[in-house]
Design an enzyme around this catalytic site. Sequence first.
Site, PDB file in Angstrom:
ATOM      1  N   GLY A  10       0.842  -1.197   0.000  1.00  0.00           N
ATOM      2  CA  GLY A  10       0.000   0.000   0.000  1.00  0.00           C
ATOM      3  C   GLY A  10       0.868   1.234   0.000  1.00  0.00           C
ATOM      4  O   GLY A  10       1.509   1.543   1.010  1.00  0.00           O
ATOM      5  N   GLY A  15       1.732   4.966   2.842  1.00  0.00           N
ATOM      6  CA  GLY A  15       2.766   4.057   2.371  1.00  0.00           C
ATOM      7  C   GLY A  15       3.876   4.733   1.603  1.00  0.00           C
ATOM      8  O   GLY A  15       5.047   4.337   1.702  1.00  0.00           O
ATOM      9  N   ASN A 104     -11.727  -2.324   5.602  1.00  0.00           N
ATOM     10  CA  ASN A 104     -10.333  -2.682   5.851  1.00  0.00           C
ATOM     11  C   ASN A 104     -10.156  -4.050   6.501  1.00  0.00           C
ATOM     12  O   ASN A 104      -9.079  -4.643   6.412  1.00  0.00           O
ATOM     13  CB  ASN A 104      -9.638  -1.589   6.660  1.00  0.00           C
ATOM     14  CG  ASN A 104      -9.272  -0.408   5.783  1.00  0.00           C
ATOM     15  OD1 ASN A 104      -9.283  -0.522   4.558  1.00  0.00           O
ATOM     16  ND2 ASN A 104      -8.965   0.726   6.387  1.00  0.00           N
ATOM     17  N   HIS A 184      -5.880   2.839  19.321  1.00  0.00           N
ATOM     18  CA  HIS A 184      -5.355   3.928  18.501  1.00  0.00           C
ATOM     19  C   HIS A 184      -6.573   4.636  17.911  1.00  0.00           C
ATOM     20  O   HIS A 184      -7.067   4.302  16.846  1.00  0.00           O
ATOM     21  CB  HIS A 184      -4.459   3.397  17.382  1.00  0.00           C
ATOM     22  CG  HIS A 184      -4.039   4.466  16.408  1.00  0.00           C
ATOM     23  ND1 HIS A 184      -3.449   5.642  16.796  1.00  0.00           N
ATOM     24  CD2 HIS A 184      -4.154   4.527  15.056  1.00  0.00           C
ATOM     25  CE1 HIS A 184      -3.209   6.385  15.730  1.00  0.00           C
ATOM     26  NE2 HIS A 184      -3.638   5.728  14.655  1.00  0.00           N
TER      27      HIS A 184
END
Length: 327
Positions: A10, A15, A104, A184
């Site tokens: 990615g 990325g 995802n 997170h």
Amino acid sequence: MHKNKLVVVGVGHVGSYVLADAMKLRLFAEIATIDILKDVAHGEALDQAHATALTYMSNVDVHAGDYADCADADVIIIAAGPSVLKDDKNPNAIPDRASLTGKNAAVIREVMAEIIKYTKEAIIILITNPLDTVTYIAASEFDYPEGRIFGTGTMLDSARLRKVISQQYGVDPKSVTGYMMGEHGFTAFPVVSRLAINGIRYDEFGTYFPEVETLDPEAIGAAVVKSAYDVLNGKGWTNAGVAQSAITLAQAVLLDEKSVHPVCTILRGQYGHDGDVALSMPCLIGRNGVEKQFGVALDEWETAKLNASIDYIQLAMKDAKTGPFND
């Protein structure tokens, strides 16, 4: 002869920044890029190859690749899948990373299914959000060796914490020690019982900095979360900080640093949970990945925050239909 090799899966906003930082690190002899958009993977690798020709990094073999490149990789950094983006209609929006769960979760399962065709030896560092859920999926569903898959977790949240405290008290961020734990995301919390300015504990701040208003734990946590969205709503995305987090971890692996960072792993008995949730806590990072987890003692406020964070993460895990939460 062995040569250090990195694969970046990615190469979008995040990325591509990982790739650039990895080139500058000068620890990898070979870097391969993989992206569902093959032209993007090729273009990013070629752009970095051109850049190296201007510098001392010209001996790095950077190229577009495919999953077969994972076979001899030392480290794989996964930044695949969409990220939360700025809402142009609401410049003060605070979109939840958990909104990415459905998409995802599928992305990370596709990526991991390809990786394990070629290796179960490489250290895998995850960036993809919602980080805790995708880390759980990757580390629990593919029979990968324990400790060799982990997420960047609250490393960036912790850096933001140190920045918030440094600005509040007028000190160098490097003089601040402390970290965030939990998700997170929205429910990350500061471990104030272990927050310090060069050994001056949080509960002593008022004594040594009487001229500064001491922020309460809730205000500190809110300021850290807000700082992330100041970046997002300013430029449209976040990438520099989390990319540096991943590369810092890659370096810790390659150099067997035994450094301690708050990364995302599956709990193994800490805080009354065993194998049913992934979140961030301090961990020892070395050549074998996560080599130790430190379930540090928490005070009453921190324990309540941790439990709330676990509840929130597990809601997202239910949406992803992972592990023991399968219907």
